[in-house]
Scaffold this motif. Structure first.
Motif, PDB file in Angstrom:
ATOM      1  N   MET A   1      65.357  37.282 -21.119  1.00 41.48           N
ATOM      2  CA  MET A   1      65.434  37.335 -19.662  1.00 41.48           C
ATOM      3  C   MET A   1      66.712  36.630 -19.230  1.00 41.48           C
ATOM      4  N   VAL A   2      67.446  37.236 -18.332  1.00 39.35           N
ATOM      5  CA  VAL A   2      68.623  36.591 -17.752  1.00 39.35           C
ATOM      6  C   VAL A   2      68.209  36.024 -16.407  1.00 39.35           C
ATOM      7  N   MET A   3      68.463  34.737 -16.201  1.00 39.64           N
ATOM      8  CA  MET A   3      68.075  34.080 -14.961  1.00 39.64           C
ATOM      9  C   MET A   3      69.219  33.214 -14.452  1.00 39.64           C
ATOM     10  N   ARG A   4      69.304  33.132 -13.142  1.00 31.02           N
ATOM     11  CA  ARG A   4      70.117  32.084 -12.534  1.00 31.02           C
ATOM     12  C   ARG A   4      69.223  30.873 -12.341  1.00 31.02           C
ATOM     13  N   GLY A   5      69.673  29.753 -12.845  1.00 25.17           N
ATOM     14  CA  GLY A   5      68.979  28.498 -12.614  1.00 25.17           C
ATOM     15  C   GLY A   5      69.927  27.565 -11.896  1.00 25.17           C
ATOM     16  N   GLY A   6      69.618  27.222 -10.639  1.00 20.03           N
ATOM     17  CA  GLY A   6      70.527  26.393  -9.864  1.00 20.03           C
ATOM     18  C   GLY A   6      71.876  27.061  -9.740  1.00 20.03           C
TER      19      GLY A   6
ATOM     20  N   MET B   1      76.899  38.560 -23.629  1.00 25.14           N
ATOM     21  CA  MET B   1      76.347  38.354 -22.289  1.00 25.14           C
ATOM     22  C   MET B   1      76.937  37.152 -21.572  1.00 25.14           C
ATOM     23  N   GLY B   2      77.760  36.353 -22.241  1.00 22.84           N
ATOM     24  CA  GLY B   2      78.347  35.183 -21.599  1.00 22.84           C
ATOM     25  C   GLY B   2      79.331  35.561 -20.520  1.00 22.84           C
TER      26      GLY B   2
ATOM     27  N   LEU C   1      70.653  32.888 -20.670  1.00 24.47           N
ATOM     28  CA  LEU C   1      69.672  33.712 -21.351  1.00 24.47           C
ATOM     29  C   LEU C   1      68.449  32.854 -21.665  1.00 24.47           C
ATOM     30  N   TYR C   2      67.267  33.373 -21.342  1.00 24.20           N
ATOM     31  CA  TYR C   2      66.008  32.667 -21.574  1.00 24.20           C
ATOM     32  C   TYR C   2      65.227  33.422 -22.649  1.00 24.20           C
ATOM     33  N   PHE C   3      64.813  32.690 -23.683  1.00 19.14           N
ATOM     34  CA  PHE C   3      64.088  33.277 -24.804  1.00 19.14           C
ATOM     35  C   PHE C   3      62.785  32.524 -25.048  1.00 19.14           C
ATOM     36  N   LEU C   4      61.798  33.225 -25.579  1.00 21.20           N
ATOM     37  CA  LEU C   4      60.681  32.562 -26.230  1.00 21.20           C
ATOM     38  C   LEU C   4      61.132  32.164 -27.624  1.00 21.20           C
ATOM     39  N   ALA C   5      60.756  30.964 -28.040  1.00 13.93           N
ATOM     40  CA  ALA C   5      61.134  30.512 -29.372  1.00 13.93           C
ATOM     41  C   ALA C   5      60.605  31.462 -30.443  1.00 13.93           C
ATOM     42  N   SER C   6      59.443  32.055 -30.190  1.00  9.85           N
ATOM     43  CA  SER C   6      58.831  32.955 -31.170  1.00  9.85           C
ATOM     44  C   SER C   6      59.609  34.251 -31.353  1.00  9.85           C
ATOM     45  N   ASP C   7      60.538  34.529 -30.446  1.00 12.47           N
ATOM     46  CA  ASP C   7      61.365  35.739 -30.562  1.00 12.47           C
ATOM     47  C   ASP C   7      62.690  35.482 -31.271  1.00 12.47           C
ATOM     48  N   LEU C   8      62.925  34.239 -31.691  1.00 13.54           N
ATOM     49  CA  LEU C   8      64.172  33.871 -32.351  1.00 13.54           C
ATOM     50  C   LEU C   8      63.901  33.429 -33.786  1.00 13.54           C
ATOM     51  N   PRO C   9      64.919  33.439 -34.640  1.00 17.82           N
ATOM     52  CA  PRO C   9      64.722  32.964 -36.020  1.00 17.82           C
ATOM     53  C   PRO C   9      64.301  31.494 -36.037  1.00 17.82           C
ATOM     54  N   THR C  10      63.507  31.136 -37.021  1.00 20.21           N
ATOM     55  CA  THR C  10      63.097  29.734 -37.155  1.00 20.21           C
ATOM     56  C   THR C  10      64.179  28.910 -37.845  1.00 20.21           C
TER      57      THR C  10
ATOM     58  N   MET D   1      67.475  39.843 -14.840  1.00 17.62           N
ATOM     59  CA  MET D   1      67.252  40.965 -15.747  1.00 17.62           C
ATOM     60  C   MET D   1      66.190  40.583 -16.757  1.00 17.62           C
ATOM     61  N   ASP D   2      65.374  41.536 -17.129  1.00 18.92           N
ATOM     62  CA  ASP D   2      64.375  41.318 -18.161  1.00 18.92           C
ATOM     63  C   ASP D   2      64.388  42.517 -19.091  1.00 18.92           C
ATOM     64  N   GLY D   3      64.591  42.262 -20.373  1.00 16.21           N
ATOM     65  CA  GLY D   3      64.650  43.375 -21.315  1.00 16.21           C
ATOM     66  C   GLY D   3      64.960  42.889 -22.709  1.00 16.21           C
ATOM     67  N   PHE D   4      65.998  43.450 -23.310  1.00 16.19           N
ATOM     68  CA  PHE D   4      66.385  43.095 -24.670  1.00 16.19           C
ATOM     69  C   PHE D   4      67.885  42.823 -24.722  1.00 16.19           C
ATOM     70  N   VAL D   5      68.259  41.861 -25.554  1.00 19.13           N
ATOM     71  CA  VAL D   5      69.654  41.675 -25.899  1.00 19.13           C
ATOM     72  C   VAL D   5      69.796  42.129 -27.349  1.00 19.13           C
ATOM     73  N   TYR D   6      70.907  42.771 -27.660  1.00 20.24           N
ATOM     74  CA  TYR D   6      71.097  43.346 -28.990  1.00 20.24           C
ATOM     75  C   TYR D   6      72.151  42.568 -29.769  1.00 20.24           C
TER      76      TYR D   6
END
Length: 363
Positions: free
Chosen positions: A9-14, A52-53, A19-28, A349-354
């Motif tokens: 998810m792409v978010m503006r914070g302040g 995306m930067g 880019l906002y991720f769930l940890a479970s969606d990333l490599p450990t 935005m909410d979706g996938f980054v490749y």
């Protein structure tokens, strides 16, 4: 398959974006995770054209969110800074702006549930092991983004995000005043080293022959200024228990001057090599705290409320940042009881980054 799709998810914070991720969606594995995030952001490249930067530290930020690992929190939040022009992910600091989007992201991803018209989410800031409470509007059980709250540095209005920081003094350096003093003298310059959620070094702009109202662009173009500020930063790193900070994004370096627009103090912030167009959330908290600290470099510069609540408007290049403080005298210094402020956020935005399959192969 030549690419791997990662939920994001792409978010503006302040006044930041990331880019906002769930940890479970990333490599450990951390090395693989960092390679994935660099590929997602497009670093190292000053334009970040292949990711995306946004070619700026303020838009090259990452939040990794997971279920709480401690009983006094609802969720965990790890902040990671993708360095724009280096192949490096820096985990050494918090980010209060990206924090502003964490509660909404957690609700949207099902890690938390709405509790009524407003929902308070206790967030474990993993970088510093502190707790922040974010209160957001959730009418009818739905996360709200539209509203009438406004913050300088962001166009338009949005729903408010109230951030309350619990016991963040010394969160990175181990003490509110890491050197044990309100004032130090480093390479010919008076400095105040402080950590109320973010390690910051305050210096008088006048000591550099500046008014403090110069534009960020003018300060970045001043090679002599940048070199001198960086020399001081490298010198104070060990003094603040941060060690060698040559490859770290802390401490932040802040030039201050008397207010010019009715606030408490003027600021120009090196973060640490670019000059902030506004000011970071926790950086503003540390600066405001230094303003009420007897004997600091802000003593005699900052304009404080004569009475009533300790509400300080920290002036920055795009306007004001208001910080509410509750402090009380402690010896020759102060003890911080509460730090709070207002931010806003928006889902973009909410979706996938490749990322290339070679970075994280699909098994």
């Amino acid at each position: 398959m030549s690419e791997r799709a990662i939920p994001c998810m792409v978010m503006r914070g302040g006044t930041s974006k990331g880019l906002y991720f769930l940890a479970s969606d990333l490599p450990t594995d951390i090395a693989t995770r960092d390679a994935v995030l660099l590929a997602a952001m497009g670093s190292p490249d000053i334009r970040q054209i292949d990711g995306m930067g946004g070619a700026d530290p303020l838009t090259s930020k990452i939040a990794v969110v997971s279920p709480a690992s401690r009983p006094d929190a609802d969720i965990d939040y790890l902040f990671l800074q993708a360095v724009v022009d280096e192949a490096r992910i820096d985990p050494s600091q918090n980010c209060g702006n990206i924090l502003a989007g964490i509660a909404a992201f957690a609700l949207l991803r099902g890690l938390c549930k709405a509790a009524g018209e407003t929902t308070a989410v206790r967030i474990h800031m993993v970088n510093s092991a502190n707790i922040a409470v974010a209160t957001i509007e959730t009418p009818g059980g739905h996360t709200r983004f539209d509203g009438t709250a406004r913050i300088d540095g962001v166009p338009g209005t949005s729903a408010p995000v109230l951030l309350d920081f619990i016991d963040v003094a010394g969160s990175t350096c181990g003490a509110l005043l890491p050197t044990g003093r309100a004032l130090d003298h480093v390479l010919g310059v008076d400095v105040t080293c402080i950590d109320n959620g973010m390690p910051v070094v305050l210096m008088r702009a006048a000591d550099f022959g500046l008014t403090g109202t110069e534009t960020p662009e003018a300060m970045e173009a001043n090679a002599g200024l940048r070199a001198r500020v960086e020399a001081i930063r490298l010198a104070v790193g060990p003094m603040m228990t941060l060690g060698d900070v040559a490859k770290k994004t802390v401490p932040k370096m802040c030039l201050i001057a008397p207010p010019v627009a009715g606030g408490a103090v003027v600021t120009r912030n090196f973060i640490p090599h670019r000059v902030h167009k506004t000011i970071g959330v926790l950086g503003a908290v540390s600066v405001a705290t230094a303003c009420v600290l007897p004997g600091s470099v802000a003593d005699g510069i900052a304009v404080l409320p004569a009475s009533g609540p300790m509400r300080l408007d920290v002036e920055h290049p795009s306007g004001f940042f208001t910080v509410d403080l509750e402090v009380e005298p402690q010896g020759e210094g102060i003890a911080v009881r509460r730090s709070a402020l207002l931010r806003t956020t928006r889902r973009l935005m909410d979706g996938f980054v490749y990322v290339p399959d070679a970075v994280w192969p699909v098994v």
